[in-house]
Design a protein around this motif. Structure first.
Motif, mmCIF file in Angstrom:
data_model
loop_
_atom_site.group_PDB
_atom_site.id
_atom_site.type_symbol
_atom_site.label_atom_id
_atom_site.label_comp_id
_atom_site.label_asym_id
_atom_site.label_seq_id
_atom_site.Cartn_x
_atom_site.Cartn_y
_atom_site.Cartn_z
ATOM 1 N N SER A 9 0.690 -1.173 0.072
ATOM 2 C CA SER A 9 0.107 -0.020 -0.135
ATOM 3 C C SER A 9 0.969 1.456 -0.026
ATOM 4 O O SER A 9 0.559 2.261 -0.757
ATOM 5 C CB SER A 9 -0.863 0.022 1.056
ATOM 6 N N VAL A 10 1.876 1.406 0.591
ATOM 7 C CA VAL A 10 2.861 2.408 0.856
ATOM 8 C C VAL A 10 3.245 2.825 -0.770
ATOM 9 O O VAL A 10 3.425 3.901 -1.283
ATOM 10 C CB VAL A 10 4.096 2.147 1.692
ATOM 11 N N ILE A 11 3.622 1.455 -1.391
ATOM 12 C CA ILE A 11 4.073 1.551 -2.885
ATOM 13 C C ILE A 11 3.319 2.317 -3.929
ATOM 14 O O ILE A 11 3.399 3.149 -4.654
ATOM 15 C CB ILE A 11 4.553 0.357 -3.330
ATOM 16 N N VAL A 12 1.944 1.762 -3.555
ATOM 17 C CA VAL A 12 0.807 2.143 -4.436
ATOM 18 C C VAL A 12 0.497 3.628 -4.204
ATOM 19 O O VAL A 12 0.248 4.321 -5.292
ATOM 20 C CB VAL A 12 -0.446 1.394 -4.064
ATOM 21 N N VAL A 13 0.422 3.870 -2.925
ATOM 22 C CA VAL A 13 0.231 5.308 -2.757
ATOM 23 C C VAL A 13 1.412 6.382 -3.082
ATOM 24 O O VAL A 13 0.835 7.345 -3.744
ATOM 25 C CB VAL A 13 0.003 5.550 -1.037
ATOM 26 N N ALA A 14 2.468 6.052 -3.100
ATOM 27 C CA ALA A 14 3.629 6.722 -3.537
ATOM 28 C C ALA A 14 3.438 6.803 -5.130
ATOM 29 O O ALA A 14 3.894 8.029 -5.562
ATOM 30 C CB ALA A 14 5.037 6.108 -3.083
ATOM 31 N N ALA A 23 3.109 10.535 -7.410
ATOM 32 C CA ALA A 23 4.190 10.518 -7.984
ATOM 33 C C ALA A 23 3.897 10.389 -9.637
ATOM 34 O O ALA A 23 4.913 10.522 -10.493
ATOM 35 C CB ALA A 23 5.491 9.916 -7.727
ATOM 36 N N ASP A 24 2.658 10.168 -9.691
ATOM 37 C CA ASP A 24 2.414 9.887 -11.381
ATOM 38 C C ASP A 24 3.262 8.654 -11.817
ATOM 39 O O ASP A 24 3.647 8.525 -12.898
ATOM 40 C CB ASP A 24 2.585 11.091 -12.251
ATOM 41 N N ILE A 55 9.270 7.800 -9.811
ATOM 42 C CA ILE A 55 9.975 7.729 -8.394
ATOM 43 C C ILE A 55 11.577 7.198 -8.489
ATOM 44 O O ILE A 55 12.306 7.906 -8.125
ATOM 45 C CB ILE A 55 9.354 6.786 -7.540
ATOM 46 N N TRP A 56 11.706 6.191 -9.720
ATOM 47 C CA TRP A 56 12.884 5.680 -9.923
ATOM 48 C C TRP A 56 13.567 7.055 -10.529
ATOM 49 O O TRP A 56 15.099 7.143 -10.096
ATOM 50 C CB TRP A 56 12.818 4.768 -10.908
ATOM 51 N N HIS A 57 13.203 7.756 -11.376
ATOM 52 C CA HIS A 57 13.850 8.911 -11.892
ATOM 53 C C HIS A 57 14.525 9.787 -10.906
ATOM 54 O O HIS A 57 15.556 10.203 -10.603
ATOM 55 C CB HIS A 57 13.128 9.422 -12.867
ATOM 56 N N GLU A 58 13.773 10.141 -9.715
ATOM 57 C CA GLU A 58 14.014 11.110 -8.742
ATOM 58 C C GLU A 58 15.003 10.281 -7.898
ATOM 59 O O GLU A 58 15.806 11.226 -7.471
ATOM 60 C CB GLU A 58 12.805 11.516 -7.801
ATOM 61 N N GLU A 71 17.317 8.321 -8.956
ATOM 62 C CA GLU A 71 18.789 8.235 -9.835
ATOM 63 C C GLU A 71 19.208 9.796 -9.746
ATOM 64 O O GLU A 71 20.304 9.821 -9.624
ATOM 65 C CB GLU A 71 18.493 7.883 -11.077
ATOM 66 N N CYS A 72 18.253 10.789 -10.002
ATOM 67 C CA CYS A 72 18.987 12.135 -9.861
ATOM 68 C C CYS A 72 19.508 12.765 -8.541
ATOM 69 O O CYS A 72 20.440 13.234 -8.468
ATOM 70 C CB CYS A 72 17.764 13.097 -10.336
ATOM 71 N N GLY A 73 18.862 11.939 -7.458
ATOM 72 C CA GLY A 73 19.412 12.325 -6.115
ATOM 73 C C GLY A 73 20.508 11.367 -5.875
ATOM 74 O O GLY A 73 21.027 11.422 -4.742
ATOM 75 N N GLY A 74 21.123 10.354 -6.590
ATOM 76 C CA GLY A 74 22.131 9.511 -6.235
ATOM 77 C C GLY A 74 21.721 8.610 -5.350
ATOM 78 O O GLY A 74 22.735 8.108 -4.871
ATOM 79 N N ARG A 75 20.719 8.239 -5.192
ATOM 80 C CA ARG A 75 20.199 7.022 -4.451
ATOM 81 C C ARG A 75 20.472 5.567 -5.077
ATOM 82 O O ARG A 75 20.332 4.561 -4.492
ATOM 83 C CB ARG A 75 18.780 7.388 -4.028
ATOM 84 N N ILE A 76 20.563 5.602 -6.534
ATOM 85 C CA ILE A 76 20.528 4.333 -6.944
ATOM 86 C C ILE A 76 22.105 3.975 -7.361
ATOM 87 O O ILE A 76 22.564 4.349 -8.477
ATOM 88 C CB ILE A 76 19.660 4.209 -8.494
ATOM 89 N N ASP A 77 22.740 3.110 -6.536
ATOM 90 C CA ASP A 77 24.153 3.076 -6.592
ATOM 91 C C ASP A 77 24.244 1.372 -6.229
ATOM 92 O O ASP A 77 24.654 1.381 -5.194
ATOM 93 C CB ASP A 77 24.917 3.911 -5.968
ATOM 94 N N PHE A 78 24.103 0.445 -7.294
ATOM 95 C CA PHE A 78 24.085 -0.850 -6.875
ATOM 96 C C PHE A 78 25.483 -1.470 -6.648
ATOM 97 O O PHE A 78 25.851 -2.317 -5.832
ATOM 98 C CB PHE A 78 23.214 -1.746 -7.766
ATOM 99 N N LEU A 79 26.278 -0.875 -7.302
ATOM 100 C CA LEU A 79 27.821 -1.482 -7.480
ATOM 101 C C LEU A 79 28.806 -0.755 -6.831
ATOM 102 O O LEU A 79 29.807 -0.169 -7.515
ATOM 103 C CB LEU A 79 28.159 -1.703 -8.928
ATOM 104 N N ASN A 80 28.469 -0.232 -5.747
ATOM 105 C CA ASN A 80 29.724 0.572 -5.065
ATOM 106 C C ASN A 80 30.528 -0.204 -4.218
ATOM 107 O O ASN A 80 30.259 -0.852 -3.266
ATOM 108 C CB ASN A 80 28.584 1.586 -4.013
ATOM 109 N N PHE A 81 31.724 -0.339 -4.873
ATOM 110 C CA PHE A 81 32.563 -1.034 -4.258
ATOM 111 C C PHE A 81 33.485 -0.295 -3.435
ATOM 112 O O PHE A 81 34.799 -0.703 -3.080
ATOM 113 C CB PHE A 81 33.523 -1.981 -5.204
#
Length: 72
Positions: free
Chosen positions: A21-26, A30-31, A36-39, A41-51
């Motif tokens: 429900s949190v995911i659906v409401v968000a 956010a349309d 949500i994914w784009h925001e 990425e722009c905020g630097g929160r998507i970094d899966f391979l940080n070594f």
């Protein structure tokens, strides 16, 4: 034993429904999930391979693997 299994199942379903429900409401606010994914990425929160070996950096690959192993 049946009561414990039933309560565990009920609790698991409640947690799943709450997270969903949190995911659906968000996504509604956010349309869509793409925005949500784009925001993120722009905020630097998507970094899966940080070594980065720096122990003060949060959520690096090393910290997750070593911390997860120790926790497990």
């Amino acid at each position: 034993m049946k009561a414990i299994v039933f309560i565990d199942l009920f609790q698991s379903l409640l947690m799943f429904i709450a997270a969903f429900s949190v995911i659906v409401v968000a996504a509604i606010h956010a349309d869509g999930l793409g925005d949500i994914w784009h925001e993120a990425e722009c905020g630097g929160r998507i970094d899966f391979l940080n070594f980065d070996p720096d122990p003060t950096t949060r959520h690096t690959w090393w910290a997750l693997i070593i911390g997860g192993t120790v926790t497990n």
